[in-house]
Scaffold this motif. Structure first.
Motif, PDB file in Angstrom:
ATOM      1  N   ASP A 129     -20.615  96.816  59.197  1.00 47.50           N
ATOM      2  CA  ASP A 129     -19.984  96.996  57.881  1.00 47.50           C
ATOM      3  C   ASP A 129     -19.491  98.420  57.600  1.00 47.50           C
ATOM      4  O   ASP A 129     -18.377  98.584  57.090  1.00 47.50           O
ATOM      5  CB  ASP A 129     -20.927  96.543  56.767  1.00 47.50           C
ATOM      6  N   PRO A 130     -20.277  99.469  57.898  1.00 47.44           N
ATOM      7  CA  PRO A 130     -19.757 100.818  57.632  1.00 47.44           C
ATOM      8  C   PRO A 130     -18.482 101.136  58.424  1.00 47.44           C
ATOM      9  O   PRO A 130     -17.568 101.779  57.897  1.00 47.44           O
ATOM     10  CB  PRO A 130     -20.911 101.736  58.047  1.00 47.44           C
ATOM     11  N   LEU A 131     -18.397 100.657  59.662  1.00 48.80           N
ATOM     12  CA  LEU A 131     -17.193 100.858  60.473  1.00 48.80           C
ATOM     13  C   LEU A 131     -16.017 100.083  59.887  1.00 48.80           C
ATOM     14  O   LEU A 131     -14.910 100.619  59.768  1.00 48.80           O
ATOM     15  CB  LEU A 131     -17.443 100.436  61.925  1.00 48.80           C
ATOM     16  N   THR A 132     -16.240  98.849  59.500  1.00 49.20           N
ATOM     17  CA  THR A 132     -15.181  98.021  58.909  1.00 49.20           C
ATOM     18  C   THR A 132     -14.624  98.689  57.654  1.00 49.20           C
ATOM     19  O   THR A 132     -13.407  98.767  57.464  1.00 49.20           O
ATOM     20  CB  THR A 132     -15.720  96.611  58.579  1.00 49.20           C
ATOM     21  N   TYR A 133     -15.507  99.182  56.794  1.00 49.31           N
ATOM     22  CA  TYR A 133     -15.071  99.854  55.571  1.00 49.31           C
ATOM     23  C   TYR A 133     -14.278 101.116  55.901  1.00 49.31           C
ATOM     24  O   TYR A 133     -13.231 101.383  55.308  1.00 49.31           O
ATOM     25  CB  TYR A 133     -16.277 100.180  54.676  1.00 49.31           C
ATOM     26  N   TYR A 134     -14.766 101.880  56.858  1.00 46.81           N
ATOM     27  CA  TYR A 134     -14.066 103.108  57.280  1.00 46.81           C
ATOM     28  C   TYR A 134     -12.670 102.776  57.789  1.00 46.81           C
ATOM     29  O   TYR A 134     -11.702 103.450  57.440  1.00 46.81           O
ATOM     30  CB  TYR A 134     -14.877 103.823  58.367  1.00 46.81           C
ATOM     31  N   GLU A 135     -12.569 101.744  58.610  1.00 45.54           N
ATOM     32  CA  GLU A 135     -11.280 101.404  59.223  1.00 45.54           C
ATOM     33  C   GLU A 135     -10.249 100.957  58.203  1.00 45.54           C
ATOM     34  O   GLU A 135      -9.054 101.123  58.422  1.00 45.54           O
ATOM     35  CB  GLU A 135     -11.477 100.344  60.309  1.00 45.54           C
ATOM     36  N   LYS A 136     -10.695 100.432  57.059  1.00 45.83           N
ATOM     37  CA  LYS A 136      -9.755 100.043  55.998  1.00 45.83           C
ATOM     38  C   LYS A 136      -8.992 101.245  55.460  1.00 45.83           C
ATOM     39  O   LYS A 136      -7.864 101.118  55.001  1.00 45.83           O
ATOM     40  CB  LYS A 136     -10.494  99.347  54.857  1.00 45.83           C
ATOM     41  N   GLY A 137      -9.611 102.418  55.484  1.00 46.09           N
ATOM     42  CA  GLY A 137      -8.956 103.623  54.969  1.00 46.09           C
ATOM     43  C   GLY A 137      -8.660 104.649  56.036  1.00 46.09           C
ATOM     44  O   GLY A 137      -8.352 105.801  55.723  1.00 46.09           O
ATOM     45  N   ALA A 138      -8.732 104.267  57.311  1.00 46.15           N
ATOM     46  CA  ALA A 138      -8.600 105.229  58.416  1.00 46.15           C
ATOM     47  C   ALA A 138      -7.255 105.948  58.427  1.00 46.15           C
ATOM     48  O   ALA A 138      -7.183 107.111  58.803  1.00 46.15           O
ATOM     49  CB  ALA A 138      -8.849 104.539  59.757  1.00 46.15           C
ATOM     50  N   ASP A 139      -6.182 105.267  58.006  1.00 44.24           N
ATOM     51  CA  ASP A 139      -4.862 105.908  58.032  1.00 44.24           C
ATOM     52  C   ASP A 139      -4.820 107.143  57.147  1.00 44.24           C
ATOM     53  O   ASP A 139      -4.326 108.187  57.534  1.00 44.24           O
ATOM     54  CB  ASP A 139      -3.778 104.919  57.595  1.00 44.24           C
ATOM     55  N   ARG A 140      -5.351 107.035  55.936  1.00 47.21           N
ATOM     56  CA  ARG A 140      -5.334 108.196  55.036  1.00 47.21           C
ATOM     57  C   ARG A 140      -6.374 109.229  55.450  1.00 47.21           C
ATOM     58  O   ARG A 140      -6.231 110.410  55.177  1.00 47.21           O
ATOM     59  CB  ARG A 140      -5.494 107.771  53.586  1.00 47.21           C
ATOM     60  N   MET A 141      -7.440 108.768  56.107  1.00 43.80           N
ATOM     61  CA  MET A 141      -8.491 109.694  56.564  1.00 43.80           C
ATOM     62  C   MET A 141      -7.954 110.665  57.607  1.00 43.80           C
ATOM     63  O   MET A 141      -8.417 111.786  57.688  1.00 43.80           O
ATOM     64  CB  MET A 141      -9.660 108.913  57.177  1.00 43.80           C
ATOM     65  N   GLU A 142      -7.000 110.204  58.410  1.00 46.52           N
ATOM     66  CA  GLU A 142      -6.466 111.055  59.474  1.00 46.52           C
ATOM     67  C   GLU A 142      -5.902 112.355  58.907  1.00 46.52           C
ATOM     68  O   GLU A 142      -5.995 113.403  59.527  1.00 46.52           O
ATOM     69  CB  GLU A 142      -5.377 110.298  60.240  1.00 46.52           C
ATOM     70  N   VAL A 143      -5.354 112.295  57.720  1.00 46.09           N
ATOM     71  CA  VAL A 143      -4.783 113.470  57.077  1.00 46.09           C
ATOM     72  C   VAL A 143      -5.878 114.376  56.517  1.00 46.09           C
ATOM     73  O   VAL A 143      -5.765 115.595  56.563  1.00 46.09           O
ATOM     74  CB  VAL A 143      -3.821 113.045  55.937  1.00 46.09           C
ATOM     75  N   PHE A 144      -6.944 113.769  55.994  1.00 47.02           N
ATOM     76  CA  PHE A 144      -7.939 114.532  55.251  1.00 47.02           C
ATOM     77  C   PHE A 144      -9.199 114.890  56.020  1.00 47.02           C
ATOM     78  O   PHE A 144      -9.985 115.696  55.548  1.00 47.02           O
ATOM     79  CB  PHE A 144      -8.318 113.769  53.977  1.00 47.02           C
ATOM     80  N   LEU A 145      -9.416 114.286  57.164  1.00 47.75           N
ATOM     81  CA  LEU A 145     -10.582 114.611  57.972  1.00 47.75           C
ATOM     82  C   LEU A 145     -10.193 115.583  59.078  1.00 47.75           C
ATOM     83  O   LEU A 145      -9.213 115.352  59.785  1.00 47.75           O
ATOM     84  CB  LEU A 145     -11.169 113.351  58.627  1.00 47.75           C
ATOM     85  N   HIS A 146     -10.947 116.637  59.221  1.00 45.13           N
ATOM     86  CA  HIS A 146     -10.745 117.546  60.336  1.00 45.13           C
ATOM     87  C   HIS A 146     -10.945 116.750  61.625  1.00 45.13           C
ATOM     88  O   HIS A 146     -11.809 115.865  61.680  1.00 45.13           O
ATOM     89  CB  HIS A 146     -11.753 118.706  60.248  1.00 45.13           C
ATOM     90  N   PRO A 147     -10.181 117.032  62.681  1.00 46.56           N
ATOM     91  CA  PRO A 147     -10.310 116.251  63.924  1.00 46.56           C
ATOM     92  C   PRO A 147     -11.740 116.171  64.463  1.00 46.56           C
ATOM     93  O   PRO A 147     -12.173 115.104  64.908  1.00 46.56           O
ATOM     94  CB  PRO A 147      -9.388 116.976  64.902  1.00 46.56           C
ATOM     95  N   HIS A 148     -12.492 117.263  64.410  1.00 40.70           N
ATOM     96  CA  HIS A 148     -13.874 117.225  64.906  1.00 40.70           C
ATOM     97  C   HIS A 148     -14.743 116.336  64.020  1.00 40.70           C
ATOM     98  O   HIS A 148     -15.546 115.533  64.519  1.00 40.70           O
ATOM     99  CB  HIS A 148     -14.481 118.633  64.988  1.00 40.70           C
ATOM    100  N   THR A 149     -14.583 116.458  62.711  1.00 37.91           N
ATOM    101  CA  THR A 149     -15.338 115.634  61.773  1.00 37.91           C
ATOM    102  C   THR A 149     -15.042 114.162  62.032  1.00 37.91           C
ATOM    103  O   THR A 149     -15.960 113.337  62.117  1.00 37.91           O
ATOM    104  CB  THR A 149     -14.979 116.002  60.318  1.00 37.91           C
TER     105      THR A 149
END
Length: 179
Positions: A129-149
């Motif tokens: 479930d945590p992965l599924t939830y993360y993947e729903k917003g992964a596109d916008r996360m790419e902009v806001f998450l540092h690559p290492h994070t």
């Protein structure tokens, strides 16, 4: 106003994060996690918009166009990647950029996602479930998450989905100083 229900929900969430953090050796993170949710700026809004099956911040956001509780929360809790967004000092990139999160906050963010999934999914929770939830917003996360994070968080989420809590938490406990 759902004062008691909101209190029980945030306290149970905090307990789950604390339990996970303790299992991997992050005692201070576990004890201090989300204390700002008990402040009037967050608690009153949470009780007003409480629904029980999702964050009250989303309901406030839908009504007002923003969430005052979330704006208060993300600025005080280092386990949220939004805390780590800053202006770039580089002349060629003068906009907002993600800064790398220290490993202990990435781990706390990971535990936060597990706890939120357990709280909102209840008895039907799975380690996927945590992965599924993360993947729903992964596109916008790419902009806001540092690559290492992003790399560390995604590794842990995939490990949890594939190998379960016990093995993932053992890995974190052994490697937490190198994440």
């Amino acid at each position: 106003m759902h004062i008691w229900k909101h209190f029980k929900t945030i306290t149970y969430h905090k307990y789950l994060v604390m339990k996970g953090c303790f299992r991997v050796g992050l005692y201070k993170q576990g004890l201090l996690h989300d204390l700002s949710k008990y402040s009037p700026a967050e608690f009153i809004v949470g009780a007003k918009y409480y629904q029980g099956n999702r964050s009250p911040n989303n309901a406030e956001r839908e009504e007002k166009g923003y969430s005052s509780a979330w704006l208060h929360h993300k600025g005080r809790n280092k386990h949220h990647y939004e805390y780590w967004i800053d202006y770039s000092a580089h002349e060629l990139n003068n906009g907002m950029v993600p800064a790398p999160m220290p490993g202990r906050y990435i781990i706390e963010m990971f535990m936060d996602r597990i706890a939120a999934s357990k709280v909102y999914n209840g008895k039907v929770y799975t380690d996927n479930d945590p992965l599924t939830y993360y993947e729903k917003g992964a596109d916008r996360m790419e902009v806001f998450l540092h690559p290492h994070t992003r790399e560390v968080l995604e590794k842990l989420l995939h490990m949890l989905a594939e190998k379960g809590e016990s093995e993932t938490f053992a890995y974190i406990r052994s490697n937490r100083h190198n994440l």
